[in-house]
Design a protein around this motif. Sequence first.
Motif, PDB file in Angstrom:
ATOM      1  N   ARG A  21       1.065  -1.348  -0.016  1.00  0.00           N
ATOM      2  CA  ARG A  21       0.014  -0.271  -0.182  1.00  0.00           C
ATOM      3  C   ARG A  21       0.659   0.871  -0.180  1.00  0.00           C
ATOM      4  NH1 ARG A  21      -2.827   2.860   3.663  1.00  0.00           N
ATOM      5  NH2 ARG A  21      -5.315   3.909   2.898  1.00  0.00           N
ATOM      6  N   VAL A  22       0.500   2.392  -0.928  1.00  0.00           N
ATOM      7  CA  VAL A  22       1.362   3.342  -1.168  1.00  0.00           C
ATOM      8  C   VAL A  22       0.674   4.612  -0.939  1.00  0.00           C
ATOM      9  CG1 VAL A  22       3.072   2.546  -2.422  1.00  0.00           C
ATOM     10  CG2 VAL A  22       1.249   3.428  -3.391  1.00  0.00           C
ATOM     11  N   SER A  23       1.015   5.750  -1.136  1.00  0.00           N
ATOM     12  CA  SER A  23       0.741   6.965  -1.294  1.00  0.00           C
ATOM     13  C   SER A  23       1.928   7.938  -2.006  1.00  0.00           C
ATOM     14  CB  SER A  23       0.352   8.033   0.307  1.00  0.00           C
ATOM     15  OG  SER A  23       0.620   8.903  -0.286  1.00  0.00           O
ATOM     16  N   VAL A  24       0.948   8.502  -3.192  1.00  0.00           N
ATOM     17  CA  VAL A  24       2.250   9.091  -3.995  1.00  0.00           C
ATOM     18  C   VAL A  24       1.193  10.188  -4.375  1.00  0.00           C
ATOM     19  CG1 VAL A  24       2.876   6.608  -5.206  1.00  0.00           C
ATOM     20  CG2 VAL A  24       0.854   8.148  -6.419  1.00  0.00           C
ATOM     21  N   ARG A  25       2.103  11.368  -4.918  1.00  0.00           N
ATOM     22  CA  ARG A  25       1.960  12.631  -4.805  1.00  0.00           C
ATOM     23  C   ARG A  25       1.691  12.739  -5.992  1.00  0.00           C
ATOM     24  NH1 ARG A  25       2.540  17.485  -1.415  1.00  0.00           N
ATOM     25  NH2 ARG A  25       0.686  16.016  -0.480  1.00  0.00           N
ATOM     26  N   ARG A  26       1.911  13.221  -7.490  1.00  0.00           N
ATOM     27  CA  ARG A  26       2.404  13.245  -8.919  1.00  0.00           C
ATOM     28  C   ARG A  26       1.635  14.652  -9.355  1.00  0.00           C
ATOM     29  NH1 ARG A  26      -3.092  10.970  -9.438  1.00  0.00           N
ATOM     30  NH2 ARG A  26      -3.875  10.794 -10.830  1.00  0.00           N
ATOM     31  N   ASP A  32      -5.437  25.444 -16.548  1.00  0.00           N
ATOM     32  CA  ASP A  32      -4.636  27.153 -17.573  1.00  0.00           C
ATOM     33  C   ASP A  32      -2.974  27.246 -17.409  1.00  0.00           C
ATOM     34  OD1 ASP A  32      -3.802  26.527 -14.836  1.00  0.00           O
ATOM     35  OD2 ASP A  32      -4.580  28.664 -13.704  1.00  0.00           O
ATOM     36  N   GLY A  33      -2.389  26.104 -17.519  1.00  0.00           N
ATOM     37  CA  GLY A  33      -1.255  25.554 -17.854  1.00  0.00           C
ATOM     38  C   GLY A  33      -0.430  25.814 -16.418  1.00  0.00           C
ATOM     39  N   ALA A  34      -1.052  26.362 -15.404  1.00  0.00           N
ATOM     40  CA  ALA A  34      -0.608  26.066 -14.169  1.00  0.00           C
ATOM     41  C   ALA A  34      -0.276  24.398 -13.156  1.00  0.00           C
ATOM     42  CB  ALA A  34      -1.039  26.758 -12.757  1.00  0.00           C
ATOM     43  N   ALA A  35       0.666  24.321 -12.945  1.00  0.00           N
ATOM     44  CA  ALA A  35       1.051  22.622 -11.879  1.00  0.00           C
ATOM     45  C   ALA A  35      -0.006  22.498 -11.026  1.00  0.00           C
ATOM     46  CB  ALA A  35       2.689  22.543 -11.791  1.00  0.00           C
ATOM     47  N   LYS A  36      -0.467  21.488 -11.229  1.00  0.00           N
ATOM     48  CA  LYS A  36      -1.207  21.021  -9.888  1.00  0.00           C
ATOM     49  C   LYS A  36      -1.017  19.933  -9.534  1.00  0.00           C
ATOM     50  CE  LYS A  36      -5.487  19.155 -11.034  1.00  0.00           C
ATOM     51  NZ  LYS A  36      -6.818  19.234 -11.376  1.00  0.00           N
ATOM     52  N   PHE A  37      -1.092  19.599  -7.697  1.00  0.00           N
ATOM     53  CA  PHE A  37      -0.249  17.887  -7.503  1.00  0.00           C
ATOM     54  C   PHE A  37      -1.970  17.348  -7.163  1.00  0.00           C
ATOM     55  CE2 PHE A  37       2.672  21.227  -6.806  1.00  0.00           C
ATOM     56  CZ  PHE A  37       3.368  20.324  -7.446  1.00  0.00           C
ATOM     57  N   THR A  38      -1.518  15.961  -7.858  1.00  0.00           N
ATOM     58  CA  THR A  38      -2.624  14.850  -7.041  1.00  0.00           C
ATOM     59  C   THR A  38      -1.872  14.087  -6.222  1.00  0.00           C
ATOM     60  OG1 THR A  38      -4.021  15.624  -8.892  1.00  0.00           O
ATOM     61  CG2 THR A  38      -4.535  13.417  -7.741  1.00  0.00           C
ATOM     62  N   ASP A  39      -3.313  13.608  -4.980  1.00  0.00           N
ATOM     63  CA  ASP A  39      -2.260  12.578  -4.012  1.00  0.00           C
ATOM     64  C   ASP A  39      -3.266  10.950  -4.667  1.00  0.00           C
ATOM     65  OD1 ASP A  39      -0.755  14.233  -2.859  1.00  0.00           O
ATOM     66  OD2 ASP A  39      -2.103  15.152  -0.972  1.00  0.00           O
ATOM     67  N   VAL A  70       6.365  12.967  -8.045  1.00  0.00           N
ATOM     68  CA  VAL A  70       7.492  14.271  -7.346  1.00  0.00           C
ATOM     69  C   VAL A  70       7.632  13.614  -5.864  1.00  0.00           C
ATOM     70  CG1 VAL A  70       6.451  15.715  -8.733  1.00  0.00           C
ATOM     71  CG2 VAL A  70       4.715  15.811  -6.473  1.00  0.00           C
ATOM     72  N   ALA A  71       6.040  12.948  -5.183  1.00  0.00           N
ATOM     73  CA  ALA A  71       6.529  12.302  -3.864  1.00  0.00           C
ATOM     74  C   ALA A  71       5.754  10.708  -4.166  1.00  0.00           C
ATOM     75  CB  ALA A  71       6.551  12.560  -2.348  1.00  0.00           C
TER      76      ALA A  71
END
Length: 335
Positions: A21-26, A32-39, A70-71
């Motif tokens: 079992r893992v948790s990742v952030r991508r 609008d071209g801005a970076a956002k992160f999803t877990d 990213v994590a």
Amino acid sequence: MEFTAGGRLEVRITPSDVGKRVSVRRRAESADGAAKFTDTVGVLTSWTGGVLLITRRTGETVRIPESSLVAGKVVPAAPARRRGMPAASFEELARVSARAWQPVESEQLGEWVLRAASGFTRRANSVLPLGDPGIPVDDALARARAWYAERGLPAYVQTATGAEGTQERLCAALAERGWEREVTAELRTGGLAPIGDLDADVRRVRLGRSVDEPWLRRYQRFGVPGPHVLKVLGGGPSVWFATISGESDVPAAIGRCVVDGRWAGFMAVEVDPAYRRQGLATAVMAALARRALDEGASAAWLQVESDNDGALALYEGMGLAVHHLYHHFRYSRSS
């Protein structure tokens, strides 16, 4: 969710963590071209060709390009059990719940069981995989499809997610092979005595060992109830049926309970819409719980579909908490 080490985001998982079992952030690009992160949290079911597959507790499989990570870290196999909940493994509960919905016919395939009951309830008409089928998975699934086709039935596989020892990797394998998840439900557990102690008018509840015509008229899960329906409903170690009469020949409320050692399983709790919010479901549950307590049971379980908000609120109020989720996958791709 904490991913940092010394203030820096780190990917602390590798392909060797498949099955954990893992948790990742991508990272994902927004409109609008801005970076956002999803877990994403779930079981890492594969990591090949630069793509991770993570199967969530809901049975959904998420594809994540390795380049977007990213994590990431390994997390505990399952959430901590709520205080007061009966200790139980996934396999124990899978076997107990299967005995409450016994098929008309079955066949062993290694540690898989092929089950059929002329199509009445998926729980008695699906493969129950509790280990190694003894042959490669593709061959086992082909055998299962042929077995159900011989009986004129669709091929289903019942799987589970969200607890230690559940089958996220099998869910992902089924999805990759053309099987579609049709139904997701929760298996909830809790103490039996608190249900028996509920403040309810149990004097209105009639209990019996066999299902009768009025009970069947309320339980509208089939057309004409043939012998296969009666066999499935009457099957189990110690089966009880509950009925609250209404103003017609159709009961106001019904329920079914299967007592199996320390476990009491509740199912088919249904109330006529005209009688809802009168405590009838609570009365049915309390009466069945008291009978199960008399037989030596101490723990309760039930299954409820994840989108049944009214039932979920009722069972949450009774102290029944989610142990794991289970799913039925149906084969849909042409052979």
